[in-house]
Write a protein that holds these residues in place. Structure first.
Motif, short mmCIF file in Angstrom:
data_model
loop_
_atom_site.label_atom_id
_atom_site.label_comp_id
_atom_site.label_asym_id
_atom_site.label_seq_id
_atom_site.Cartn_x
_atom_site.Cartn_y
_atom_site.Cartn_z
N SER A 1 0.83 -1.20 0.00
CA SER A 1 0.00 0.00 0.00
C SER A 1 0.86 1.26 0.00
O SER A 1 0.64 2.19 -0.78
CB SER A 1 -0.92 -0.01 1.21
OG SER A 1 -1.63 1.20 1.29
N ASP A 2 1.86 1.29 0.85
CA ASP A 2 2.71 2.47 0.95
C ASP A 2 3.54 2.67 -0.32
O ASP A 2 3.67 3.79 -0.82
CB ASP A 2 3.64 2.36 2.17
CG ASP A 2 4.40 3.64 2.39
OD1 ASP A 2 3.76 4.65 2.74
OD2 ASP A 2 5.63 3.63 2.19
N ILE A 3 4.08 1.60 -0.86
CA ILE A 3 4.91 1.71 -2.06
C ILE A 3 4.07 2.10 -3.27
O ILE A 3 4.50 2.89 -4.11
CB ILE A 3 5.70 0.41 -2.30
CG1 ILE A 3 6.72 0.22 -1.16
CG2 ILE A 3 6.39 0.43 -3.66
CD1 ILE A 3 7.39 -1.12 -1.13
N ARG A 4 2.85 1.58 -3.36
CA ARG A 4 1.96 1.99 -4.46
C ARG A 4 1.69 3.49 -4.40
O ARG A 4 1.66 4.17 -5.41
CB ARG A 4 0.64 1.22 -4.40
CG ARG A 4 0.70 -0.09 -5.09
CD ARG A 4 -0.70 -0.52 -5.51
NE ARG A 4 -0.67 -1.85 -6.00
CZ ARG A 4 -0.31 -2.17 -7.24
NH1 ARG A 4 0.06 -1.25 -8.08
NH2 ARG A 4 -0.32 -3.42 -7.63
N GLN B 1 10.56 -9.40 1.35
CA GLN B 1 11.95 -8.96 1.42
C GLN B 1 12.21 -7.86 0.38
O GLN B 1 12.84 -6.84 0.68
CB GLN B 1 12.86 -10.16 1.17
CG GLN B 1 14.32 -9.90 1.38
CD GLN B 1 15.12 -11.20 1.21
OE1 GLN B 1 14.86 -11.99 0.28
NE2 GLN B 1 16.06 -11.43 2.10
N TRP B 2 11.74 -8.07 -0.83
CA TRP B 2 11.92 -7.07 -1.88
C TRP B 2 11.20 -5.77 -1.53
O TRP B 2 11.75 -4.68 -1.67
CB TRP B 2 11.42 -7.61 -3.22
CG TRP B 2 11.71 -6.66 -4.34
CD1 TRP B 2 12.84 -6.61 -5.09
CD2 TRP B 2 10.87 -5.61 -4.80
NE1 TRP B 2 12.75 -5.58 -6.00
CE2 TRP B 2 11.55 -4.94 -5.84
CE3 TRP B 2 9.61 -5.14 -4.43
CZ2 TRP B 2 11.01 -3.86 -6.52
CZ3 TRP B 2 9.08 -4.05 -5.11
CH2 TRP B 2 9.77 -3.43 -6.13
N LEU B 3 9.94 -5.89 -1.06
CA LEU B 3 9.17 -4.70 -0.68
C LEU B 3 9.84 -3.93 0.45
O LEU B 3 9.90 -2.70 0.43
CB LEU B 3 7.75 -5.10 -0.27
CG LEU B 3 6.82 -5.58 -1.38
CD1 LEU B 3 5.58 -6.23 -0.80
CD2 LEU B 3 6.45 -4.43 -2.31
N LEU B 4 10.34 -4.65 1.43
CA LEU B 4 11.00 -4.00 2.56
C LEU B 4 12.27 -3.29 2.11
O LEU B 4 12.55 -2.16 2.55
CB LEU B 4 11.31 -5.01 3.67
CG LEU B 4 11.87 -4.41 4.96
CD1 LEU B 4 10.89 -3.43 5.59
CD2 LEU B 4 12.20 -5.54 5.94
N ALA B 5 13.03 -3.92 1.23
CA ALA B 5 14.25 -3.29 0.71
C ALA B 5 13.89 -2.01 -0.05
O ALA B 5 14.54 -0.97 0.11
CB ALA B 5 15.01 -4.26 -0.19
N TYR B 6 12.86 -2.07 -0.87
CA TYR B 6 12.43 -0.89 -1.61
C TYR B 6 11.94 0.20 -0.66
O TYR B 6 12.30 1.36 -0.79
CB TYR B 6 11.32 -1.26 -2.61
CG TYR B 6 10.96 -0.12 -3.52
CD1 TYR B 6 11.62 0.07 -4.72
CD2 TYR B 6 9.98 0.80 -3.15
CE1 TYR B 6 11.31 1.13 -5.55
CE2 TYR B 6 9.67 1.88 -3.97
CZ TYR B 6 10.33 2.04 -5.16
OH TYR B 6 10.04 3.10 -5.96
N TYR B 7 11.13 -0.19 0.32
CA TYR B 7 10.60 0.75 1.31
C TYR B 7 11.71 1.47 2.06
O TYR B 7 11.69 2.69 2.19
CB TYR B 7 9.68 0.00 2.28
CG TYR B 7 9.17 0.87 3.39
CD1 TYR B 7 8.01 1.64 3.21
CD2 TYR B 7 9.83 0.95 4.61
CE1 TYR B 7 7.54 2.45 4.22
CE2 TYR B 7 9.36 1.77 5.62
CZ TYR B 7 8.22 2.52 5.43
OH TYR B 7 7.75 3.33 6.42
#
Length: 126
Positions: free
Chosen positions: A62-65, A114-120
């Motif tokens: 949600s946050d990354i979108r 893991q990918w989302l957290l790295a991007y975040y």
């Protein structure tokens, strides 16, 4: 502060999501999930981990979108949007019935998280 588990159907306001993301808790969940492949985890343990990962993925997604929607349209933004769409589609998959399928689902969800957290975290440092 622990990350609040949010069900995939719950609406998340991006401004509130920033407050609720606990990087350490999510990181620990990812480590635990990826470690389950080295042991014979019970179906209940896999299901519990999958449920926790789903909450983390939903929160981060949600946050990354929201962040992606504010970016200029470019090839990189299109690639990001496609990756987020694939992760969202994977959330719709039900938890596997057999032990091998369940293990594979948890492992893939952990990699997505893991990918989302790295991007975040990279975006948060900008």
């Amino acid at each position: 502060m622990a990350a609040e588990i949010v069900e995939p159907s719950d609406p998340i306001s991006p401004s509130h999501a920033l407050v609720r993301v606990d990087v350490e808790t999510i990181s620990e969940t990812i480590r635990r999930a990826l470690g389950l492949g080295a042991t014979r985890a019970s179906r209940d343990e896999l299901a519990e981990t999958d449920e926790t990962l789903r909450g983390h993925v939903t929160l981060l997604l949600s946050d990354i979108r929201e962040t992606a929607s504010r970016q200029l349209h470019s090839f990189e933004t299109q690639q990001l949007t496609r990756r987020l769409d694939r992760i969202k589609q994977h959330l719709a998959h039900p938890f596997g019935q057999g032990p091998l399928t369940a293990d594979a689902e948890v492992h893939q969800r952990a990699r997505d998280c893991q990918w989302l957290l790295a991007y975040y975290t990279a975006e948060a440092r900008r």
